[in-house]
Design an enzyme around this catalytic site. Structure first.
Site, short mmCIF file in Angstrom:
data_model
loop_
_atom_site.label_atom_id
_atom_site.label_comp_id
_atom_site.label_asym_id
_atom_site.label_seq_id
_atom_site.Cartn_x
_atom_site.Cartn_y
_atom_site.Cartn_z
N GLU A 265 0.89 -1.17 0.00
CA GLU A 265 0.00 0.00 0.00
C GLU A 265 0.91 1.21 0.00
OE1 GLU A 265 -3.13 -0.17 -0.28
OE2 GLU A 265 -3.65 -2.18 0.38
N CYS A 299 -3.01 8.56 2.76
CA CYS A 299 -2.52 8.20 1.43
C CYS A 299 -3.62 8.47 0.41
CB CYS A 299 -2.01 6.77 1.39
SG CYS A 299 -3.13 5.57 2.01
C1 UN1 Z 1 -4.00 5.47 4.55
O1 UN1 Z 1 -4.02 6.68 4.39
O2 UN1 Z 1 -2.90 4.86 4.68
O3 UN1 Z 1 -9.72 5.61 3.00
C2 UN1 Z 1 -5.21 4.62 4.67
C3 UN1 Z 1 -9.17 6.20 3.93
C4 UN1 Z 1 -8.90 5.43 5.19
C5 UN1 Z 1 -7.62 4.66 5.09
C6 UN1 Z 1 -6.46 5.43 4.61
N1 UN1 Z 1 -10.00 4.53 5.45
O4 UN1 Z 1 -8.83 7.37 3.86
#
Ligand code: UN1
Length: 510
Positions: A265, A299
């Site tokens: 990820e 992210c």
């Molecule tokens: C991340 O930023 O690493 O969709 C995960 C989202 C959250 C998860 C983000 N449920 O923004």
């Protein structure tokens, strides 16, 4: 130490002390460096943690491997019941744990609590899966033969998580990996060790009272040397890694060298497109949360706003007004009513400043923000920059900060080209009322991302779907849907229950 301040009494409730052991493999320990955990809102030390050494990390893998046969032999619904108990225990600790996330990571309290909720939700999901995990039976071309798929656990799973979601991402991985029959070694970001320790204590209490070795969910804290130990260890068939594309690439290559599996990820450079027929009020509200929520440190944060020429000025005007109202809600993330907290640490502030300087040098115009906020901790202004081409180097990069670039387009085709014209492929959003646009967006010539949203922002995914992205985002999928398959190995089983030995494809060998 904040831990001795009565205002932070919840730390004691979570078993956090002035100095904490950062290693758990059934027993607490750690003899590595003594590091300080810093509150991003104040720059003050919360508490200290004794990290694990690479040797101790290797020992933790040994312990997790030892616990594996016992754990894998427990019926899946019984493992599900253990995960249910973990979810119940997390429910009981929702508030203090959410506060700790807010204190140590720096996100606002509702988001800190939301993250623990995400872990609870995935526990519920995993409990259901533990009674419904499917296998397939296919028609065999041979008489009196059965052709089926059997899924088995992998063994020890390494989870390397990032500071920005210090508990939810571990939750997605651990709850599913555990019901699948794997044991886990978790390496948390080195700047959020207290969250990992508090979470591991909660899980360990459930395992221990059920007579299960605590090493089923082991924890190692430390820097890249400890991470490398996990990545390079052949006894760990799968590493789930969340972090930057650059580090992810190195991790993936190392794992590939030993034919291990990786679940990646990595970075995002997420765009939100607003067409001329969109509901602008809704689009602005969604953009504000996606751009400045978590101070731009998801992210899935919106990094590019792709606006149709006809609505660009109106949208930008409304967006700036909304940003102004956020400025009044800056504060300590633990305080009521605060919507906007600090960046996580000083390197993040430095990266923010460098990106803004680069954007201005490239000819960008700062429409809003652009400066550090003068107060203790690591606060910066949420920032909007316009006037750069889609291909500008800085627009192509992911800066983990609340900076969004405005790009103008004349058509949906051009917007989709921009959306797809970056190396990352995590999240994307389209605001439109046209059903034609919707199907163009989700079809083969639409968004090339793993997350393709319509009339909602780019961030804040639910746990039920598969979470992850394409291209330089790494291709992994976690959380819901069939992400469980990553944590298992598939055996294709052919069973002959007859008295003859026919060969496939009708081959005669006699
Ligand atoms: C991340 O930023 O690493 O969709 C995960 C989202 C959250 C998860 C983000 N449920 O923004």
């Amino acid at each position: 130490h904040l831990v001795t301040d009565p205002k932070y009494g919840f730390l004691k409730q979570l078993g956090i002390n002035v100095e904490n052991p950062g290693l758990y493999d059934g027993r607490w320990g750690g003899s590595g460096k003594l590091i300080e955990s810093i509150s991003p809102a104040t720059g003050k030390v919360i508490a200290k943690v004794r990290e694990s050494t690479p040797q101790e990390a290797s020992n933790a893998i040994t312990e997790a491997r030892k616990a594996w046969p016992q754990w894998a032999s427990i019926p899946m619904p019984t493992r599900g019941d253990i995960v249910r108990q973990i979810g119940d225990e997390l429910r009981r600790h929702l508030e203090p744990l959410g506060r700790l996330v807010s204190l140590e990571m720096g996100k606002i309290l509702p988001e800190g609590i939301g993250e623990v909720q995400e872990f609870i939700d995935i526990c519920d999901y995993a409990v259901g899966l533990s009674r419904t995990l499917p296998g397939s039976i296919f028609p065999s071309e041979r008489k009196n033969h059965a052709l089926l798929e059997k899924w088995n656990p992998l063994g020890v799973i390494g989870v390397i998580s990032a500071f920005n979601f210090p508990i939810a991402v571990y939750g997605w991985n651990s709850a599913i990996a555990m019901i699948c029959g794997n044991t886990i070694v978790w390496k948390e970001a080195s700047s959020t060790p207290l969250i990992a320790i508090a979470t591991t204590k909660i899980i360990a209490s459930v395992l221990e009272r059920n007579g299960i070795p605590g090493s089923v969910a082991s924890l190692i804290t430390g820097g890249s040397d400890v991470g490398e130990t996990l990545v390079n260890d052949k006894r760990v068939p799968l590493i789930s890694f969340t972090g930057s594309t650059n580090v992810g690439r190195q991790v993936a290559l190392k794992i590939q060298e030993r034919f291990g599996r990786s679940l990646l990820e990595l970075g995002g450079n997420n765009a939100l497109i607003v067409t001329q027929d969109a509901d602008l009020e809704m689009a602005v509200r969604a953009a504000v949360f996606s751009c400045v929520g978590t101070a731009g440190q998801r992210c899935t944060t919106t990094r590019r706003l792709i606006l149709h020429k006809k609505i660009k000025d109106e949208f930008l005007g409304k967006l700036k007004t909304a940003y102004k109202s956020i400025t009044d809600r800056v504060g300590d993330p633990l305080d009521d009513g605060v919507l906007y907290g600090p960046l996580h640490n000083q390197p993040a502030v430095d990266a923010y400043k460098v990106s803004i300087q680069k954007a201005v040098e490239a000819g960008g115009t700062i429409e809003f923000g652009g400066k550090q906020i003068q107060r203790p901790g690591f606060y910066v202004e949420p920032t909007i920059i316009s006037g750069l081409p889609a291909g500008a180097e800085i627009v192509q990069q992911e800066t983990f900060a609340p900076i969004v670039y405005i790009l103008e387009v004349n058509s949906l085709e051009e917007a989709i080209d921009f959306n797809n014209g970056v190396e990352q492929g995590l999240s994307s959003s389209l605001f439109t009322k046209s059903i034609g646009n919707v199907f163009q967006w989700i079809g083969p010539h639409g968004s090339d991302c793993g997350i393709v949203n319509i009339n909602i922002g780019t961030s804040g995914a639910e746990i039920g779907g598969a979470f992850g992205g394409e291209k330089a985002t790494g291709g992994g999928r976690e959380s819901g849907s069939d992400a469980w398959k990553h944590y298992m190995r598939r055996a294709t089983v052919t069973i002959n229950y007859g008295n003859e030995l026919p060969l496939a494809q009708g081959i005669k060998f006699e």
